[in-house]
Design an enzyme around this catalytic site. Structure first.
Site, PDB file in Angstrom:
ATOM      1  N   ARG A   1      -5.166  -9.313  -5.985  1.00 23.58           N
ATOM      2  CA  ARG A   1      -4.586  -9.768  -7.255  1.00 23.58           C
ATOM      3  C   ARG A   1      -3.107  -9.425  -7.275  1.00 23.58           C
ATOM      4  O   ARG A   1      -2.673  -8.486  -6.606  1.00 23.58           O
ATOM      5  CB  ARG A   1      -5.277  -9.081  -8.437  1.00 23.58           C
ATOM      6  CG  ARG A   1      -6.707  -9.477  -8.598  1.00 23.58           C
ATOM      7  CD  ARG A   1      -7.312  -8.882  -9.870  1.00 23.58           C
ATOM      8  NE  ARG A   1      -8.669  -9.356 -10.044  1.00 23.58           N
ATOM      9  CZ  ARG A   1      -9.724  -8.814  -9.442  1.00 23.58           C
ATOM     10  NH1 ARG A   1      -9.579  -7.768  -8.654  1.00 23.58           N
ATOM     11  NH2 ARG A   1     -10.925  -9.314  -9.632  1.00 23.58           N
TER      12      ARG A   1
ATOM     13  N   ARG B   1       7.176 -10.622   1.812  1.00 22.99           N
ATOM     14  CA  ARG B   1       8.402 -10.553   2.638  1.00 22.99           C
ATOM     15  C   ARG B   1       8.468 -11.775   3.548  1.00 22.99           C
ATOM     16  O   ARG B   1       9.527 -12.358   3.747  1.00 22.99           O
ATOM     17  CB  ARG B   1       8.394  -9.282   3.499  1.00 22.99           C
ATOM     18  CG  ARG B   1       8.381  -7.997   2.682  1.00 22.99           C
ATOM     19  CD  ARG B   1       9.730  -7.708   2.027  1.00 22.99           C
ATOM     20  NE  ARG B   1       9.726  -6.431   1.319  1.00 22.99           N
ATOM     21  CZ  ARG B   1      10.142  -6.262   0.074  1.00 22.99           C
ATOM     22  NH1 ARG B   1      10.570  -7.290  -0.637  1.00 22.99           N
ATOM     23  NH2 ARG B   1      10.142  -5.076  -0.477  1.00 22.99           N
TER      24      ARG B   1
ATOM     25  N   TYR C   1      -5.766 -18.641 -10.342  1.00 28.68           N
ATOM     26  CA  TYR C   1      -6.956 -18.023  -9.758  1.00 28.68           C
ATOM     27  C   TYR C   1      -7.543 -18.960  -8.720  1.00 28.68           C
ATOM     28  O   TYR C   1      -7.873 -20.100  -9.033  1.00 28.68           O
ATOM     29  CB  TYR C   1      -7.983 -17.724 -10.857  1.00 28.68           C
ATOM     30  CG  TYR C   1      -7.436 -16.725 -11.838  1.00 28.68           C
ATOM     31  CD1 TYR C   1      -7.609 -15.370 -11.616  1.00 28.68           C
ATOM     32  CD2 TYR C   1      -6.700 -17.132 -12.948  1.00 28.68           C
ATOM     33  CE1 TYR C   1      -7.061 -14.443 -12.480  1.00 28.68           C
ATOM     34  CE2 TYR C   1      -6.145 -16.218 -13.813  1.00 28.68           C
ATOM     35  CZ  TYR C   1      -6.334 -14.868 -13.577  1.00 28.68           C
ATOM     36  OH  TYR C   1      -5.793 -13.957 -14.426  1.00 28.68           O
TER      37      TYR C   1
ATOM     38  N   GLU D   1      -7.792  -1.195  -5.860  1.00 30.16           N
ATOM     39  CA  GLU D   1      -8.456  -1.323  -7.160  1.00 30.16           C
ATOM     40  C   GLU D   1      -9.620  -0.364  -7.309  1.00 30.16           C
ATOM     41  O   GLU D   1     -10.247  -0.015  -6.326  1.00 30.16           O
ATOM     42  CB  GLU D   1      -9.047  -2.723  -7.242  1.00 30.16           C
ATOM     43  CG  GLU D   1      -8.308  -3.590  -8.177  1.00 30.16           C
ATOM     44  CD  GLU D   1      -8.963  -4.948  -8.264  1.00 30.16           C
ATOM     45  OE1 GLU D   1     -10.196  -5.017  -8.326  1.00 30.16           O
ATOM     46  OE2 GLU D   1      -8.219  -5.921  -8.253  1.00 30.16           O
TER      47      GLU D   1
ATOM     48  N   ARG E   1      -0.017 -13.567 -13.679  1.00 31.27           N
ATOM     49  CA  ARG E   1      -1.104 -12.963 -12.896  1.00 31.27           C
ATOM     50  C   ARG E   1      -1.704 -13.987 -11.959  1.00 31.27           C
ATOM     51  O   ARG E   1      -1.676 -15.192 -12.222  1.00 31.27           O
ATOM     52  CB  ARG E   1      -2.190 -12.446 -13.835  1.00 31.27           C
ATOM     53  CG  ARG E   1      -1.713 -11.324 -14.710  1.00 31.27           C
ATOM     54  CD  ARG E   1      -2.771 -10.979 -15.711  1.00 31.27           C
ATOM     55  NE  ARG E   1      -3.949 -10.476 -15.028  1.00 31.27           N
ATOM     56  CZ  ARG E   1      -4.495  -9.296 -15.266  1.00 31.27           C
ATOM     57  NH1 ARG E   1      -3.936  -8.482 -16.119  1.00 31.27           N
ATOM     58  NH2 ARG E   1      -5.575  -8.919 -14.638  1.00 31.27           N
TER      59      ARG E   1
ATOM     60  N   CYS F   1       1.691  -1.973  -3.452  1.00 30.76           N
ATOM     61  CA  CYS F   1       0.281  -2.301  -3.223  1.00 30.76           C
ATOM     62  C   CYS F   1      -0.584  -1.129  -3.668  1.00 30.76           C
ATOM     63  O   CYS F   1      -0.316   0.001  -3.281  1.00 30.76           O
ATOM     64  CB  CYS F   1      -0.004  -2.515  -1.740  1.00 30.76           C
ATOM     65  SG  CYS F   1       0.710  -4.007  -1.102  1.00 30.76           S
TER      66      CYS F   1
ATOM     67  N   ARG G   1      -8.885 -11.658 -16.992  1.00 31.98           N
ATOM     68  CA  ARG G   1      -8.316 -11.745 -18.335  1.00 31.98           C
ATOM     69  C   ARG G   1      -8.506 -13.165 -18.835  1.00 31.98           C
ATOM     70  O   ARG G   1      -7.569 -13.948 -18.845  1.00 31.98           O
ATOM     71  CB  ARG G   1      -6.828 -11.392 -18.291  1.00 31.98           C
ATOM     72  CG  ARG G   1      -6.515  -9.936 -18.000  1.00 31.98           C
ATOM     73  CD  ARG G   1      -6.708  -9.047 -19.225  1.00 31.98           C
ATOM     74  NE  ARG G   1      -6.021  -9.553 -20.406  1.00 31.98           N
ATOM     75  CZ  ARG G   1      -4.748  -9.297 -20.698  1.00 31.98           C
ATOM     76  NH1 ARG G   1      -4.025  -8.567 -19.898  1.00 31.98           N
ATOM     77  NH2 ARG G   1      -4.211  -9.787 -21.797  1.00 31.98           N
TER      78      ARG G   1
END
Ligand code: DC
Length: 345
Positions: free
Chosen positions: A89, A63, A107, A77, A7, A74, A115
């Site tokens: 994210r 790409r 991050y 959220e 992630r 995509c 998380r």
């Protein structure tokens, strides 16, 4: 080989094509670097973006850096109150020989760790900002709280609330025993959202009422009383135990949160601080006498620096920043880079 997930998240300053693609590319390159991934081992990537990103699909950046065979998707959220702004994210699926526990999640730029169990650094972040009245603490602390999703704790407001209680209940703030006697009756609670703090005294919202000159004067007096400090420091520490905070005050780095990972002491010439206060008042349509304000600030500095119990002082390990000739953005960027260093450590 087995399928593993990594992630990552990054926030961008503005929603334009260039910023979104550059931010996404930076995040993907960092994930690839930190996990030593070969492009052909990436099987799919899910990108999510907060609903304030409208200029371009973040997948376009994948790409552009040669991720051509992987399936990309995509999605937007959900917006939950308090969500980060302009955040992208990813969840990357790769084929790897390594166990899932060795994947490095990445991050960047203050992206909140949604998380926390997945990141290696588990302790709560504490940012301590100290300095005299008018040095710019609360303005930058609020900005940084919002940017890095920290809970903003304005400890001066707590001393002001105790001062206001004394003022409203005719308690003589110059007599420590009188104040100590009523301390148990003073019920302070705080509410935080989006970098703002509201303060309640016995359930009544006093966020604005504590900002008067009279309340400031009383605050400065009650702040010298050890029993008042003991009670409020206990409350301040309990807040920092529960969540990541940015706390401003006079003794945060030197006393309240001595193990804060980021400690900053802001200072500025008294004349500049009085000028800022006049400007604030003028914005509210209140006429101000600069010389009188300078005098009041000097008096408060004297009280705060010379009291016996936890005086205003820079912690030995604090970064000292003189904000006299700096803009708010410059101060906030300087502290922001200290926070980011800590987040990414
Ligand atoms: O930052 P402020 O002006 O709202 O603070 C009000 C008063 O409370 C000020 O005189 C200093 C005092 N104070 C303190 O002694 N310790 C703190 N941690 C915060 C504020």
């Amino acid at each position: 080989m087995a399928t593993r997930c990594i992630r990552g998240a990054i926030t961008v300053e503005v929603d334009d094509r260039e910023a979104v693609l550059a931010g996404t590319e930076q995040m993907l390159r960092e994930i690839i670097k930190q996990n030593d991934i070969k492009i052909e081992d990436i099987s799919s990537i899910i990108f999510t973006a907060t609903n304030d990103i409208k200029s371009v699909y973040p997948a376009v950046a994948a790409r552009a850096i040669g991720i051509v065979d992987a399936a990309l998707m995509c999605v937007q959220e959900l917006y939950i109150d308090g969500s980060l702004r302009k955040c992208i994210r990813v969840m990357i699926s790769i084929e790897s020989d390594k166990p899932q526990s060795e994947m490095n999640h990445v991050y960047l730029e203050g992206a909140r760790v949604l998380r926390p169990d997945l990141v290696k650094k588990k302790s709560k972040l504490a940012v301590a900002i100290d300095g005299p009245a008018g040095s710019g603490k609360s303005t930058v602390a609020k900005l940084l709280a919002e940017k890095y999703s920290l809970i903003y704790v304005d400890t001066g407001a707590m001393y002001r609330a105790v001062g206001l209680y004394c003022l409203e209940n005719s308690i003589d703030a110059d007599i420590p025993d009188e104040v100590s006697r009523v301390l148990d009756d003073i019920n302070i609670s705080l509410e935080n959202s989006s970098g703002m703090q509201r303060i309640y005294l016995d359930g009544k919202d006093v966020t604005e009422a504590i900002r008067t000159q009279k309340a400031a004067e009383y605050a400065s007096k009650v702040a010298a009383i050890p029993s008042v400090r003991a009670a409020l420091v206990k409350l301040q520490r309990s807040l920092a135990e529960k969540q990541s905070v940015i706390m401003d005050g006079r003794d945060i780095g030197s006393n309240v949160l001595t193990d804060a990972q980021v400690k900053v002491y802001l200072d500025a010439d008294v004349e500049e601080r009085a000028q800022r206060r006049c400007h604030e008042l003028a914005e509210k349509g209140i006429a101000a006498d600069k010389a009188k304000i300078e005098e009041e600030i000097e008096q408060r500095d004297k009280n705060d620096k010379n009291r016996e119990c936890n005086p205003l002082t820079a912690a030995p390990d604090a970064v000292i920043i003189d904000t006299t000739a700096m803009s708010i953005d410059e101060v906030s960027d300087a502290i922001g880079s200290l926070i980011e260093k800590e987040i990414n450590r």
